[in-house]
Design a protein around this motif. Structure first.
Motif, PDB file in Angstrom:
ATOM      1  N   ASP A  33       0.813  -1.131  -0.005  1.00 54.66           N
ATOM      2  CA  ASP A  33       0.087  -0.245   0.052  1.00 54.66           C
ATOM      3  C   ASP A  33       0.921   1.391   0.094  1.00 54.66           C
ATOM      4  O   ASP A  33       0.613   2.246  -1.028  1.00 54.66           O
ATOM      5  CB  ASP A  33      -0.904   0.027   1.263  1.00 54.66           C
ATOM      6  CG  ASP A  33      -1.782   1.085   1.296  1.00 54.66           C
ATOM      7  OD1 ASP A  33      -2.408   1.519   0.057  1.00 54.66           O
ATOM      8  OD2 ASP A  33      -2.234   1.631   2.240  1.00 54.66           O
ATOM      9  N   ASP A  92       1.009   6.545   4.457  1.00 50.87           N
ATOM     10  CA  ASP A  92       0.584   5.298   5.132  1.00 50.87           C
ATOM     11  C   ASP A  92       1.313   5.260   6.380  1.00 50.87           C
ATOM     12  O   ASP A  92       1.617   3.976   7.040  1.00 50.87           O
ATOM     13  CB  ASP A  92       0.832   4.229   4.376  1.00 50.87           C
ATOM     14  CG  ASP A  92       0.125   3.017   4.516  1.00 50.87           C
ATOM     15  OD1 ASP A  92      -0.948   2.985   5.148  1.00 50.87           O
ATOM     16  OD2 ASP A  92       0.701   1.831   4.281  1.00 50.87           O
ATOM     17  N   HIS A 118      -4.660   6.370   6.034  1.00 49.16           N
ATOM     18  CA  HIS A 118      -5.753   5.895   6.391  1.00 49.16           C
ATOM     19  C   HIS A 118      -5.888   5.023   7.637  1.00 49.16           C
ATOM     20  O   HIS A 118      -6.888   4.373   7.938  1.00 49.16           O
ATOM     21  CB  HIS A 118      -6.276   4.760   5.321  1.00 49.16           C
ATOM     22  CG  HIS A 118      -5.452   3.577   5.283  1.00 49.16           C
ATOM     23  ND1 HIS A 118      -6.152   2.496   5.398  1.00 49.16           N
ATOM     24  CD2 HIS A 118      -4.256   3.385   4.761  1.00 49.16           C
ATOM     25  CE1 HIS A 118      -5.078   1.434   5.357  1.00 49.16           C
ATOM     26  NE2 HIS A 118      -3.862   1.929   5.018  1.00 49.16           N
ATOM     27  N   HIS A 119      -4.763   5.245   8.768  1.00 51.99           N
ATOM     28  CA  HIS A 119      -4.859   4.812  10.015  1.00 51.99           C
ATOM     29  C   HIS A 119      -5.507   5.613  10.772  1.00 51.99           C
ATOM     30  O   HIS A 119      -5.517   6.706  10.603  1.00 51.99           O
ATOM     31  CB  HIS A 119      -3.246   4.612  10.311  1.00 51.99           C
ATOM     32  CG  HIS A 119      -2.721   3.554   9.661  1.00 51.99           C
ATOM     33  ND1 HIS A 119      -1.959   3.761   8.448  1.00 51.99           N
ATOM     34  CD2 HIS A 119      -2.326   2.363   9.936  1.00 51.99           C
ATOM     35  CE1 HIS A 119      -1.318   2.742   7.976  1.00 51.99           C
ATOM     36  NE2 HIS A 119      -1.502   1.727   8.876  1.00 51.99           N
ATOM     37  N   ASP A 171      -3.781  -4.686   1.221  1.00 52.29           N
ATOM     38  CA  ASP A 171      -4.293  -3.982   2.401  1.00 52.29           C
ATOM     39  C   ASP A 171      -5.803  -4.326   2.968  1.00 52.29           C
ATOM     40  O   ASP A 171      -6.289  -4.014   3.832  1.00 52.29           O
ATOM     41  CB  ASP A 171      -4.319  -2.436   2.513  1.00 52.29           C
ATOM     42  CG  ASP A 171      -2.970  -1.630   3.114  1.00 52.29           C
ATOM     43  OD1 ASP A 171      -2.079  -2.285   3.494  1.00 52.29           O
ATOM     44  OD2 ASP A 171      -3.279  -0.626   3.779  1.00 52.29           O
TER      45      ASP A 171
HETATM   46 MN   LIG Z   1      -2.143   0.871   4.330  1.00 51.78          MN
END
Ligand SMILES: [Mn+2]
Length: 337
Positions: A33, A92, A118-119, A171
């Motif tokens: 990712d 990421d 996107h965490h 992912d």
């Molecule tokens: Mn990721």
């Protein structure tokens, strides 16, 4: 599109980089990712925006899959310092510490810093002045980049589409947690020329012998606990904690916690079944990894069903704390199986 405002914001930031020098930094070790998204951001910056120069950095040691993917995409990964740039893009990243060897340089850099992620955000947020383009509604950063390309009106070529496909594929645990939105995007990427089996085969690397041994040792050293309807497995291995945690899940437990010595402390990888998350609402990244990391003098983070923490403690102490947190979250006592 999942979050048009987010995609438009990121699009404006990227467009503002015309004539500038940019460094892209992924999380420690990188993954499909992070590398897929870094590749497409670099191409957009170089070819559409017209940056003066874009470098891609992966902190610490590259995983075998990252090496394979970079080779397949012909993406050059710089091993040296970031140097003199106008902006740093953290991709990421999950938490700042994941910038690893580049953390100090990023914090001290006389450059704007942008986070594309996107965490779950770190507990205390990012430092003031950081531009953060992140949303947990995306299953991967590569998925966000599909939306960004659409907003920018960029037609992805085949290798860019392949890079994003691979990030999305891995992912989402090989699309097992993909929803309609993700699958719609995968179809779009296929229309742009991605041949899924060809892309996947080109980055699949045979498991190396040390990982095989770690997985088997992890299974031999496993302890299994039960709490209500849930089974929790713990184990210790000196490396490959994440693949071992995944392997234990595939044996049948609902949650796996695998720790090992790391530097002068311990690293703990955690995994859970989707079913465990949907029924209990326990988010491993937020409820376990962040808490364990913080309480044991380190840090942690991740996703609802996959997370990692670094602790200034022994591996045993880290596992113990994970188990007692699980007991209080689930409101019960663990019993040995
Ligand atoms: Mn990721």
């Amino acid at each position: 599109m999942r979050d048009r405002a987010l995609a438009e914001g990121l699009c404006r930031f990227l467009s503002s980089m015309k004539g500038k020098r940019v460094a892209i930094v992924t999380h420690v070790g990188g993954d499909a990712d992070a590398v897929g998204a870094a590749y497409v951001i670099k191409r957009i910056l170089e070819e559409i925006v017209g940056c003066a120069g874009v470098s891609v950095h992966v902190p610490e040691e590259l995983s075998a899959q990252v090496r394979a993917m970079a080779g397949y995409l012909k993406l050059e990964i710089e091993s040296g310092a970031i140097g003199d740039v106008d902006a740093v893009v953290l991709v990421d990243i999950g938490s700042l510490e994941q910038a690893g060897e580049y953390l100090e340089e990023v914090m001290g850099a006389n450059a704007s810093v942008c986070v594309v992620d996107h965490h779950a955000p770190p507990k205390d947020g990012y430092p003031k002045g950081f531009m953060v383009f992140a949303s947990e509604s995306y299953r991967s950063v590569c998925e966000l980049m599909v939306d960004v390309a659409e907003v920018m009106g960029v037609k992805l070529d085949r290798s860019e589409a392949e890079a994003l496909f691979l990030g999305i594929y891995y992912d989402t645990a090989r699309l097992s947690i993909a929803d309609q939105e993700v699958m719609g995007k995968v179809c779009e990427l296929v229309r742009l020329g991605v041949n899924p089996s060809r892309s996947i085969q080109s980055v699949e690397v045979p498991m190396d012998i040390s990982e095989r041994i770690a997985r088997l040792k992890g299974a031999m050293r496993m302890s299994v606990y039960r709490i209500g309807e849930w089974l929790v497995a713990t184990s210790k291995v000196s490396s490959f904690q994440a693949p071992v945690a995944r392997a234990l899940l595939s044996l049948g437990c609902h949650v796996s916690i695998v720790a090992g010595e790391y530097g002068d402390g311990a690293a703990v990888s955690m995994r859970s079944q989707q079913d465990f998350f949907s029924k209990t609402g326990i988010n491993l990244g937020r409820d376990l990894a962040q808490v364990v990391g913080a309480r044991l003098g380190g840090y942690g983070g991740g996703h609802s069903t996959a997370a990692r923490a670094y602790c200034r403690s022994t591996p045993d102490r880290a596992i113990e704390l994970c188990l007692s947190l699980l007991e209080s979250l689930l409101g019960g006592k663990l019993s040995t199986v």
